[in-house]
Design a protein around this motif. Sequence first.
Motif, PDB file in Angstrom:
ATOM      1  N   ILE A 148      13.679  22.848 142.052  1.00 26.31           N
ATOM      2  CA  ILE A 148      14.492  23.033 141.568  1.00 26.31           C
ATOM      3  C   ILE A 148      15.950  22.848 142.030  1.00 26.31           C
ATOM      4  O   ILE A 148      17.165  22.810 141.422  1.00 26.31           O
ATOM      5  N   VAL A 149      16.141  21.867 143.511  1.00 25.88           N
ATOM      6  CA  VAL A 149      17.537  21.341 143.562  1.00 25.88           C
ATOM      7  C   VAL A 149      17.593  20.292 142.407  1.00 25.88           C
ATOM      8  O   VAL A 149      18.667  20.111 141.849  1.00 25.88           O
ATOM      9  N   GLY A 150      16.600  19.496 142.045  1.00 22.83           N
ATOM     10  CA  GLY A 150      17.244  18.776 141.487  1.00 22.83           C
ATOM     11  C   GLY A 150      16.604  18.674 139.593  1.00 22.83           C
ATOM     12  O   GLY A 150      17.817  18.512 139.496  1.00 22.83           O
ATOM     13  N   PHE A 151      16.529  19.791 139.361  1.00 26.28           N
ATOM     14  CA  PHE A 151      17.330  20.804 138.467  1.00 26.28           C
ATOM     15  C   PHE A 151      18.792  20.981 138.430  1.00 26.28           C
ATOM     16  O   PHE A 151      18.833  21.003 137.267  1.00 26.28           O
ATOM     17  N   GLY A 152      18.580  21.824 139.291  1.00 25.25           N
ATOM     18  CA  GLY A 152      20.349  21.846 139.428  1.00 25.25           C
ATOM     19  C   GLY A 152      21.089  21.448 139.141  1.00 25.25           C
ATOM     20  O   GLY A 152      22.247  21.662 138.435  1.00 25.25           O
ATOM     21  N   LEU A 153      21.217  20.278 140.268  1.00 25.80           N
ATOM     22  CA  LEU A 153      21.948  19.001 139.660  1.00 25.80           C
ATOM     23  C   LEU A 153      21.865  18.619 138.476  1.00 25.80           C
ATOM     24  O   LEU A 153      22.923  18.013 138.182  1.00 25.80           O
ATOM     25  N   GLY A 154      21.084  18.401 138.032  1.00 28.66           N
ATOM     26  CA  GLY A 154      20.958  17.755 136.458  1.00 28.66           C
ATOM     27  C   GLY A 154      20.760  18.387 135.558  1.00 28.66           C
ATOM     28  O   GLY A 154      22.447  18.541 134.946  1.00 28.66           O
ATOM     29  N   VAL A 155      21.618  20.135 135.715  1.00 26.42           N
ATOM     30  CA  VAL A 155      22.060  21.210 134.903  1.00 26.42           C
ATOM     31  C   VAL A 155      23.577  21.114 135.192  1.00 26.42           C
ATOM     32  O   VAL A 155      24.367  20.547 134.280  1.00 26.42           O
ATOM     33  N   PHE A 156      24.103  20.620 136.336  1.00 25.59           N
ATOM     34  CA  PHE A 156      25.428  20.357 137.089  1.00 25.59           C
ATOM     35  C   PHE A 156      25.844  18.949 136.273  1.00 25.59           C
ATOM     36  O   PHE A 156      27.023  19.371 135.531  1.00 25.59           O
ATOM     37  N   ILE A 157      25.555  17.938 136.037  1.00 24.67           N
ATOM     38  CA  ILE A 157      25.254  16.775 135.509  1.00 24.67           C
ATOM     39  C   ILE A 157      25.539  16.830 134.150  1.00 24.67           C
ATOM     40  O   ILE A 157      26.255  16.416 133.841  1.00 24.67           O
ATOM     41  N   GLU A 158      25.095  17.561 133.601  1.00 27.61           N
ATOM     42  CA  GLU A 158      24.443  17.817 131.998  1.00 27.61           C
ATOM     43  C   GLU A 158      26.026  18.537 131.591  1.00 27.61           C
ATOM     44  O   GLU A 158      26.345  18.189 130.437  1.00 27.61           O
ATOM     45  N   ILE A 159      26.712  19.295 132.610  1.00 24.97           N
ATOM     46  CA  ILE A 159      27.715  20.530 131.903  1.00 24.97           C
ATOM     47  C   ILE A 159      29.312  19.098 132.390  1.00 24.97           C
ATOM     48  O   ILE A 159      29.583  19.606 130.953  1.00 24.97           O
ATOM     49  N   ILE A 160      28.677  18.135 133.784  1.00 20.64           N
ATOM     50  CA  ILE A 160      29.862  17.663 133.344  1.00 20.64           C
ATOM     51  C   ILE A 160      30.049  16.545 132.400  1.00 20.64           C
ATOM     52  O   ILE A 160      31.489  16.689 132.072  1.00 20.64           O
ATOM     53  N   ALA A 161      28.974  16.237 132.113  1.00 16.58           N
ATOM     54  CA  ALA A 161      29.375  15.268 131.307  1.00 16.58           C
ATOM     55  C   ALA A 161      29.263  15.201 129.827  1.00 16.58           C
ATOM     56  O   ALA A 161      30.662  14.436 129.219  1.00 16.58           O
ATOM     57  N   ASP A 162      29.043  16.936 129.920  1.00 12.40           N
ATOM     58  CA  ASP A 162      29.240  17.045 128.240  1.00 12.40           C
ATOM     59  C   ASP A 162      30.880  17.005 128.592  1.00 12.40           C
ATOM     60  O   ASP A 162      31.868  17.081 126.942  1.00 12.40           O
ATOM     61  N   ILE A 163      31.625  17.981 128.600  1.00  9.98           N
ATOM     62  CA  ILE A 163      33.361  17.893 129.414  1.00  9.98           C
ATOM     63  C   ILE A 163      33.421  16.782 129.440  1.00  9.98           C
ATOM     64  O   ILE A 163      34.867  16.211 128.292  1.00  9.98           O
ATOM     65  N   GLN A 164      33.365  15.588 129.831  1.00 10.48           N
ATOM     66  CA  GLN A 164      33.951  14.984 129.872  1.00 10.48           C
ATOM     67  C   GLN A 164      33.948  13.972 128.869  1.00 10.48           C
ATOM     68  O   GLN A 164      34.750  13.509 128.389  1.00 10.48           O
ATOM     69  N   LYS A 165      32.617  13.782 128.380  1.00 15.62           N
ATOM     70  CA  LYS A 165      33.224  12.942 126.511  1.00 15.62           C
ATOM     71  C   LYS A 165      33.625  13.848 125.357  1.00 15.62           C
ATOM     72  O   LYS A 165      34.772  13.374 124.920  1.00 15.62           O
TER      73      LYS A 165
END
Length: 193
Positions: A148-165
């Motif tokens: 669950i923590v890994g999945f949540g971290l993955g979602v957070f990184i996905e959002i940050i990466a999309d915004i940065q790109k």
Amino acid sequence: MSQELQVLAISAIITAGIQLCGFAVAFALKTETFYDILGGINFLTIAIYSAIDGQNDDISFFDSPRKASFTILFLISRFWLLLFLAWRAHERKGDSRFDEIKYNFASFLIAWMFQGVWVFTISLPVIFVNGSDNIQNDGLTVLEYVTIVGFGLGVFIEIIADIQKAAWVKNGRVGTFCTAGVWKYSRHPSHIC
């Protein structure tokens, strides 16, 4: 038919229905405008359907921390994807991937069916978790907490990466590849989840 198979089959029917109806309207209008939006809606629909229909008589959906936590994270991830893709299509005034194929019945249908297969395949874990009638209400294991923590971290990184790109694209695509933020560590950080 077991509960798992019923939820799986109905999820497949829902996916086919959404994609075929979307294709029919899109082909008639010769537009790809709502392709990504219907993909996102498809994700949300089968996650919510599987959560509702996957309940059993003994334990409700929210009494199962496994089902609730996994489904909520999945919904957050797919809702973000829906918002991001709809925003991106709006910003770009369409989707150039469809410029040629939206006038060809077979090619456009294949694109819509491919999206259906993609949505269904990505959704299989949430469908199986929610459709399981073998519910144990004994809390989560250490491995499940880590997941669950890994999945949540993955979602957070996905959002940050999309915004940065998106910011990099808006600033003129400086350089060959985006190397801002998490993009300096991976060529595809938004695909982590």
